[in-house]
Design a protein around this motif. Structure first.
Motif, PDB file in Angstrom:
ATOM      1  N   ARG A 136       8.712 -10.358  -3.945  1.00  0.00           N
ATOM      2  CA  ARG A 136       9.508 -10.336  -5.053  1.00  0.00           C
ATOM      3  C   ARG A 136       9.396 -11.781  -5.843  1.00  0.00           C
ATOM      4  O   ARG A 136       9.082 -11.864  -7.012  1.00  0.00           O
ATOM      5  N   GLU A 137       9.340 -12.798  -5.110  1.00  0.00           N
ATOM      6  CA  GLU A 137       9.084 -14.187  -5.425  1.00  0.00           C
ATOM      7  C   GLU A 137       7.607 -14.383  -6.074  1.00  0.00           C
ATOM      8  O   GLU A 137       7.690 -15.037  -7.049  1.00  0.00           O
ATOM      9  N   GLN A 138       6.805 -13.512  -5.616  1.00  0.00           N
ATOM     10  CA  GLN A 138       5.276 -13.698  -6.026  1.00  0.00           C
ATOM     11  C   GLN A 138       5.057 -12.867  -7.058  1.00  0.00           C
ATOM     12  O   GLN A 138       4.118 -12.794  -8.101  1.00  0.00           O
ATOM     13  N   GLY A 139       6.181 -11.922  -7.609  1.00  0.00           N
ATOM     14  CA  GLY A 139       5.874 -10.972  -8.497  1.00  0.00           C
ATOM     15  C   GLY A 139       5.113  -9.770  -8.199  1.00  0.00           C
ATOM     16  O   GLY A 139       4.866  -8.858  -9.267  1.00  0.00           O
ATOM     17  N   PHE A 140       5.169  -9.425  -6.897  1.00  0.00           N
ATOM     18  CA  PHE A 140       4.576  -8.094  -6.576  1.00  0.00           C
ATOM     19  C   PHE A 140       5.299  -6.807  -6.340  1.00  0.00           C
ATOM     20  O   PHE A 140       4.939  -5.849  -6.335  1.00  0.00           O
ATOM     21  N   VAL A 141       6.671  -7.008  -6.401  1.00  0.00           N
ATOM     22  CA  VAL A 141       7.502  -6.045  -6.265  1.00  0.00           C
ATOM     23  C   VAL A 141       9.030  -6.556  -7.014  1.00  0.00           C
ATOM     24  O   VAL A 141       9.194  -7.576  -7.359  1.00  0.00           O
ATOM     25  N   SER A 142       9.672  -5.508  -7.410  1.00  0.00           N
ATOM     26  CA  SER A 142      11.134  -5.866  -7.888  1.00  0.00           C
ATOM     27  C   SER A 142      11.913  -4.894  -7.200  1.00  0.00           C
ATOM     28  O   SER A 142      11.687  -4.014  -6.607  1.00  0.00           O
ATOM     29  N   TYR A 143      13.170  -5.363  -6.954  1.00  0.00           N
ATOM     30  CA  TYR A 143      14.125  -4.506  -6.161  1.00  0.00           C
ATOM     31  C   TYR A 143      15.415  -4.816  -6.595  1.00  0.00           C
ATOM     32  O   TYR A 143      15.928  -5.812  -7.066  1.00  0.00           O
TER      33      TYR A 143
ATOM     34  N   ALA B 133       7.044  -1.333  -6.723  1.00  0.00           N
ATOM     35  CA  ALA B 133       5.892  -2.258  -6.662  1.00  0.00           C
ATOM     36  C   ALA B 133       5.555  -2.517  -8.317  1.00  0.00           C
ATOM     37  O   ALA B 133       5.712  -1.752  -9.129  1.00  0.00           O
ATOM     38  N   THR B 134       5.078  -3.662  -8.729  1.00  0.00           N
ATOM     39  CA  THR B 134       4.743  -4.183  -9.883  1.00  0.00           C
ATOM     40  C   THR B 134       3.176  -3.670 -10.114  1.00  0.00           C
ATOM     41  O   THR B 134       2.505  -3.542  -9.044  1.00  0.00           O
ATOM     42  N   ALA B 135       2.621  -3.889 -11.315  1.00  0.00           N
ATOM     43  CA  ALA B 135       1.267  -3.700 -11.597  1.00  0.00           C
ATOM     44  C   ALA B 135       0.461  -4.543 -10.628  1.00  0.00           C
ATOM     45  O   ALA B 135      -0.337  -4.446 -10.159  1.00  0.00           O
ATOM     46  N   ARG B 136       0.995  -5.921 -10.674  1.00  0.00           N
ATOM     47  CA  ARG B 136       0.296  -7.033  -9.784  1.00  0.00           C
ATOM     48  C   ARG B 136       0.371  -6.633  -8.519  1.00  0.00           C
ATOM     49  O   ARG B 136      -0.783  -6.797  -7.678  1.00  0.00           O
TER      50      ARG B 136
ATOM     51  N   ARG C  89       0.727  -1.211   0.077  1.00  0.00           N
ATOM     52  CA  ARG C  89      -0.181  -0.079  -0.166  1.00  0.00           C
ATOM     53  C   ARG C  89       0.871   1.292   0.018  1.00  0.00           C
ATOM     54  O   ARG C  89       0.385   2.386  -0.741  1.00  0.00           O
ATOM     55  N   PHE C  90       1.976   1.379   0.726  1.00  0.00           N
ATOM     56  CA  PHE C  90       2.780   2.230   0.643  1.00  0.00           C
ATOM     57  C   PHE C  90       3.512   2.752  -0.677  1.00  0.00           C
ATOM     58  O   PHE C  90       3.682   3.726  -1.135  1.00  0.00           O
ATOM     59  N   LEU C  91       3.975   1.459  -1.031  1.00  0.00           N
ATOM     60  CA  LEU C  91       4.512   1.624  -2.590  1.00  0.00           C
ATOM     61  C   LEU C  91       3.552   2.158  -3.523  1.00  0.00           C
ATOM     62  O   LEU C  91       3.930   2.855  -4.376  1.00  0.00           O
ATOM     63  N   ALA C  92       2.413   1.591  -3.612  1.00  0.00           N
ATOM     64  CA  ALA C  92       1.284   2.089  -4.452  1.00  0.00           C
ATOM     65  C   ALA C  92       1.060   3.576  -4.482  1.00  0.00           C
ATOM     66  O   ALA C  92       0.795   4.109  -5.303  1.00  0.00           O
ATOM     67  N   ASP C  93       1.338   4.134  -3.213  1.00  0.00           N
ATOM     68  CA  ASP C  93       1.135   5.472  -2.850  1.00  0.00           C
ATOM     69  C   ASP C  93       2.149   6.215  -3.124  1.00  0.00           C
ATOM     70  O   ASP C  93       2.233   7.767  -3.163  1.00  0.00           O
ATOM     71  N   SER C  94       3.427   5.800  -3.334  1.00  0.00           N
ATOM     72  CA  SER C  94       4.772   6.570  -3.478  1.00  0.00           C
ATOM     73  C   SER C  94       5.092   7.017  -4.803  1.00  0.00           C
ATOM     74  O   SER C  94       4.577   6.242  -5.814  1.00  0.00           O
TER      75      SER C  94
ATOM     76  N   VAL D  80       0.465  -3.728  -7.013  1.00  0.00           N
ATOM     77  CA  VAL D  80      -0.636  -2.524  -6.883  1.00  0.00           C
ATOM     78  C   VAL D  80      -1.961  -2.941  -6.904  1.00  0.00           C
ATOM     79  O   VAL D  80      -2.662  -2.576  -5.753  1.00  0.00           O
ATOM     80  N   GLU D  81      -2.401  -3.982  -7.922  1.00  0.00           N
ATOM     81  CA  GLU D  81      -3.543  -4.623  -7.737  1.00  0.00           C
ATOM     82  C   GLU D  81      -3.772  -5.487  -6.371  1.00  0.00           C
ATOM     83  O   GLU D  81      -5.062  -5.206  -5.762  1.00  0.00           O
ATOM     84  N   ILE D  82      -2.802  -5.908  -5.695  1.00  0.00           N
ATOM     85  CA  ILE D  82      -3.156  -6.516  -4.415  1.00  0.00           C
ATOM     86  C   ILE D  82      -3.293  -5.316  -3.496  1.00  0.00           C
ATOM     87  O   ILE D  82      -4.113  -5.440  -2.506  1.00  0.00           O
ATOM     88  N   ALA D  83      -2.524  -4.384  -3.369  1.00  0.00           N
ATOM     89  CA  ALA D  83      -2.354  -3.257  -2.466  1.00  0.00           C
ATOM     90  C   ALA D  83      -4.034  -2.649  -2.530  1.00  0.00           C
ATOM     91  O   ALA D  83      -4.556  -2.079  -1.447  1.00  0.00           O
ATOM     92  N   GLU D  84      -4.477  -2.653  -3.773  1.00  0.00           N
ATOM     93  CA  GLU D  84      -5.929  -1.849  -3.901  1.00  0.00           C
ATOM     94  C   GLU D  84      -6.914  -2.891  -3.502  1.00  0.00           C
ATOM     95  O   GLU D  84      -8.294  -2.713  -3.989  1.00  0.00           O
ATOM     96  N   GLY D  85      -6.808  -4.131  -3.402  1.00  0.00           N
ATOM     97  CA  GLY D  85      -8.017  -4.974  -3.197  1.00  0.00           C
ATOM     98  C   GLY D  85      -8.568  -5.609  -4.459  1.00  0.00           C
ATOM     99  O   GLY D  85      -9.621  -6.306  -4.388  1.00  0.00           O
ATOM    100  N   LYS D  86      -7.738  -5.236  -5.762  1.00  0.00           N
ATOM    101  CA  LYS D  86      -8.468  -5.762  -6.975  1.00  0.00           C
ATOM    102  C   LYS D  86      -8.248  -7.304  -7.252  1.00  0.00           C
ATOM    103  O   LYS D  86      -9.017  -7.768  -8.069  1.00  0.00           O
ATOM    104  N   THR D  87      -7.265  -7.763  -6.384  1.00  0.00           N
ATOM    105  CA  THR D  87      -7.009  -9.319  -6.604  1.00  0.00           C
ATOM    106  C   THR D  87      -6.520  -9.669  -5.300  1.00  0.00           C
ATOM    107  O   THR D  87      -6.088  -8.794  -4.377  1.00  0.00           O
ATOM    108  N   ARG D  88      -6.420 -11.073  -5.026  1.00  0.00           N
ATOM    109  CA  ARG D  88      -6.150 -11.220  -3.848  1.00  0.00           C
ATOM    110  C   ARG D  88      -4.963 -12.514  -3.910  1.00  0.00           C
ATOM    111  O   ARG D  88      -4.674 -13.037  -4.882  1.00  0.00           O
ATOM    112  N   HIS D  89      -4.212 -12.758  -2.701  1.00  0.00           N
ATOM    113  CA  HIS D  89      -3.337 -13.536  -2.597  1.00  0.00           C
ATOM    114  C   HIS D  89      -3.313 -13.893  -1.018  1.00  0.00           C
ATOM    115  O   HIS D  89      -3.409 -12.970  -0.203  1.00  0.00           O
TER     116      HIS D  89
END
Length: 99
Positions: free
Chosen positions: A57-64, A75-78, A18-23, A80-89
């Motif tokens: 990173r292993e899940q594809g949610f961030v790169s660093y 954050a990756t597009a995926r 969520r922090f990365l999505a807003d950064s 951000v989708e998790i952070a916004e609740g558009k998809t779940r894990h």
């Protein structure tokens, strides 16, 4: 791993995303992420942040790019989708509506 530790990790991962999505440019560094997690009541130390960043990173949610003690995370597009609740894990706490 205890249920409490698993729950804390799920919340930490959501807080990070969520922090990365807003950064700006969806980017921050591990030191700031540690401070942010602690500020929001998700007790975290540097090792926990780095461990969860690796998991994200292993899940594809961030790169660093890790350069010694300085880790820059994006954050990756995926992610951000998790952070916004558009998809779940299962490994990331689902955000509450309206947040």
């Amino acid at each position: 791993m205890s249920d409490y530790i698993k729950t804390l990790s799920r919340h930490r991962r959501l807080t990070i995303l969520r922090f990365l999505a807003d950064s700006p440019e969806y980017t921050s560094n591990a030191s700031i992420l540690e401070e942010v997690c602690n500020k929001f009541g998700v007790t975290s130390n540097r090792d926990q942040i780095v461990t969860d960043l690796e998991w994200l990173r292993e899940q594809g949610f961030v790169s660093y790019d890790g350069k010694g003690d300085f880790v820059v995370v994006t954050a990756t597009a995926r992610g951000v989708e998790i952070a916004e609740g558009k998809t779940r894990h299962d490994g990331v706490q689902r955000p509450r509506p309206g947040l």
